[in-house]
Scaffold this active site. Structure first.
Site, mmCIF file in Angstrom:
data_model
loop_
_atom_site.group_PDB
_atom_site.id
_atom_site.type_symbol
_atom_site.label_atom_id
_atom_site.label_comp_id
_atom_site.label_asym_id
_atom_site.label_seq_id
_atom_site.Cartn_x
_atom_site.Cartn_y
_atom_site.Cartn_z
ATOM 1 N N ASP A 212 0.824 -0.963 -0.067
ATOM 2 C CA ASP A 212 0.051 0.031 -0.546
ATOM 3 C C ASP A 212 1.349 1.484 -0.424
ATOM 4 O OD1 ASP A 212 -2.412 0.845 0.524
ATOM 5 O OD2 ASP A 212 -2.110 1.662 2.782
ATOM 6 N N GLU A 248 1.241 -0.163 -4.696
ATOM 7 C CA GLU A 248 0.265 0.574 -5.266
ATOM 8 C C GLU A 248 1.353 2.325 -5.232
ATOM 9 O OE1 GLU A 248 -3.651 3.049 -3.667
ATOM 10 O OE2 GLU A 248 -1.889 2.428 -2.384
#
Ligand SMILES: *[C@@H]1O[C@H](CO)[C@@H](O)[C@H](O)[C@H]1NC(C)=O
Ligand SMILES: *[C@@H]1O[C@H](CO)[C@@H](O)[C@H](O)[C@H]1NC(C)=O
Ligand SMILES: *[C@@H]1O[C@H](CO)[C@@H](O)[C@H](O)[C@H]1NC(C)=O
Length: 512
Positions: A212, A248
């Site tokens: 993330d 990401e």
């Protein structure tokens, strides 16, 4: 000997780009917010039999528990320790899921949140998913443990302590993303704690990670963390297999930080793919499907072997992150199925299928007031199980796009045509297009406002094929449309623009 060493070096450097999928499977499904117990069942009863290669799971660590707004989905992106008890279940349930999914050849990829802990205004107490004490003011997370000197506070130069401009790469990496307490990954101690957490998951048997918020971490720091990771568990993977890593990084252009800074470390999410495919299928800004002839690198995307692609993800399906109004989701099922069909037929990238929950959407002036709403849950906050209806759809607000016939059959199509080249493109200069994958599969779309009636070269062996969009082959029968391919590979296609699904797909395993 030299050749051997070269091969070894190539193998080692390529390794984090290999998703290690079994049995020629090619797609990942994101079972967003599902409970571990339900994922274990889904691997056995549905994903393995239908050729899904892996599952992306929601963050498994202990997180903050928020009540205003009430139990938002994003509370799971605010860790307060690396204990493995979350809204999806306990560590025991997580282990059981990893084992059971691995035993049927379905990999687990874990969404890891390592850029930050909870928000600066997260308070002090035991309002966490396993009841562990923390103090966001100090900040102090004794269960890791992290204390104030493990955070980036001194490095950030903005007055708010938050990221104020995405044009300043130092702010983006050293300040707080929407007030989330920013870990100092320059410290060996912090790197070590993060690697220890990821290694616990690797030893358990996971195949890799969705990392993330990578834009908010320095590539050098990530490299230092990744270099400490174990090889995958040899109960299920070849020895010396490195975890598959997909990062990401939201890069739609126009910012100084680019996805290319991260492609040397692992795979990267290609957000341009999601945003652009949406504009084409929605026919925004004069886009047409005919322009998809050079889809992929030809559209300015990163190279295919670095890209993790998706039509929508859990952020942009509710207006978070980036991509805006062009992103197509299950709320527009007809064009969603077409976009998914195109993605799964096209060879570019590693494909991820979204599987969502419904929420009470309430859009005011283009913004969804309920974009925070968490998964279907009981009044005590526990996530509801996913019930399966007799017709194989899901109940209780779980959308289960991955179980929609058209999408599931295209996941199988991708496996059947895997490694076959993109070929036999046809278009009408507008929104009627077709292409093949070598001599293994062929797909035709009609996204124009008039019928399609064409004879095309499919390159498939002569015979009768079952269309896997309107139905599928069951035994020797076809429950949908049939397509007759001549011995010369030619077939006649008729697709009414008013059809429920205005596209047709056939492959060698759908031959009757
Ligand atoms: C790999 O998984 C097996 C089965 O769960 C387990 O017994 C073993 O300890 C794991 N290996 C490592 C290195 O943790
Ligand atoms: C929450 O409520 C559900 C349904 O009544 C129940 O099954 C579950 O055990 C409860 N969970 C907790 C943590 O109390
Ligand atoms: C494709 O679209 C064009 C208009 O761009 C139209 O003239 C033509 O008839 C269409 N072709 C087919 C095969 O439908």
């Amino acid at each position: 000997m030299k050749i051997f060493i070269l091969a070894l070096v190539l193998h080692m450097t390529r390794a984090q780009y290999d998703p290690h999928m079994k049995h020629g499977r090619t797609s990942i499904v994101h079972l967003f917010e599902w409970r571990w117990a339900d994922i274990a069942e889904e691997c056995e009863r549905y994903l393995a039999p239908n050729g899904f290669g892996g599952v992306q799971i929601s963050p498994p660590t202990e997180s903050i528990v928020l009540s205003n707004p009430w139990r938002p989905w994003w509370e799971r992106y605010q860790p307060i320790s690396y204990n493995l008890c979350s809204r999806s279940g306990s560590e025991q349930e997580l282990r059981d899921m990893v084992t059971r999914c691995n035993n049927v050849g379905v990999n687990i990829y874990v969404d890891v949140v390592i850029n930050h802990m909870c928000g600066a205004s997260g308070g002090e107490g035991k309002h966490s998913s396993c009841g562990t004490y923390f103090n966001a003011h100090k900040p102090d997370f004794p269960s890791v443990p992290y204390s104030s000197w493990d955070f980036n506070n001194d490095k950030c130069k903005t007055s708010s302590g938050n990221i104020e401009s995405y044009h300043d790469i130092f702010q983006v990496r050293d300040c707080r993303l929407v007030s989330l307490l920013d870990l100092n990954l320059q410290k060996d101690y912090v790197r070590g704690k993060v690697a220890e957490y990821m290694n616990t998951l690797i030893d358990m048997g996971v195949a890799g990670f969705r990392v993330d918020a990578c834009k908010h971490m320095w590539p050098g720091d990530l490299k230092a963390v990744y270099s400490q990771l174990h090889s995958l568990n040899t109960t299920w993977f070849h020895s010396n297999s490195q975890p598959f890593i997909y990062q990401e990084v939201i890069d739609l252009g126009g910012e100084p930080i680019t996805a290319s800074e991260y492609t040397g470390l692992g795979q990267v999410t290609e957000f341009k793919y999601s945003a652009k495919l949406g504009t084409v299928i929605r026919k925004m800004y004069g886009e047409k499907m005919a322009y998809l002839r050079n889809w992929g690198e030809g559209w300015g995307f990163m190279s295919s072997d670095k890209a993790l692609v998706f039509v929508d993800n859990h952020d942009n399906q509710r207006g978070h992150g980036a991509g805006g109004s062009s992103v197509i989701t299950f709320w527009d099922p007809r064009i969603y199925k077409m976009a998914m069909g195109f993605m799964l037929a096209h060879p570019y990238g590693v494909t991820r299928v979204m599987s969502s929950f419904r929420w009470d959407r309430h859009i005011v002036d283009g913004k969804d007031q309920n974009d925070w709403m968490g998964p279907p849950s009981y009044s005590n906050g526990s996530t509801k199980p996913v019930p399966i209806n007799p017709d194989t759809t899901c109940g209780d607000g779980w959308v289960c796009e991955h179980r929609w016939r058209q999408i599931r059959n295209m996941v199988i199509f991708r496996n059947v045509v895997n490694t076959q080249p993109f070929s036999h493109w046809w278009d009408n200069g507008s929104n009627q297009v077709a292409f093949g994958r070598g001599n293994h599969g062929f797909i035709v779309f009609n996204n124009d406002d008039w019928p399609l009636d064409m004879t095309l070269n499919t390159a498939l062996p002569g015979g009768t094929y079952c269309d896997i969009i309107s139905g599928q082959k069951e035994g020797n029968h076809c429950t949908g449309k049939q397509v007759t391919v001549g011995s010369d590979g030619q077939a006649h296609f008729r697709i009414n623009n008013m059809d429920e699904d205005p596209f047709i797909a056939i492959h060698v395993d759908s031959k009757l």
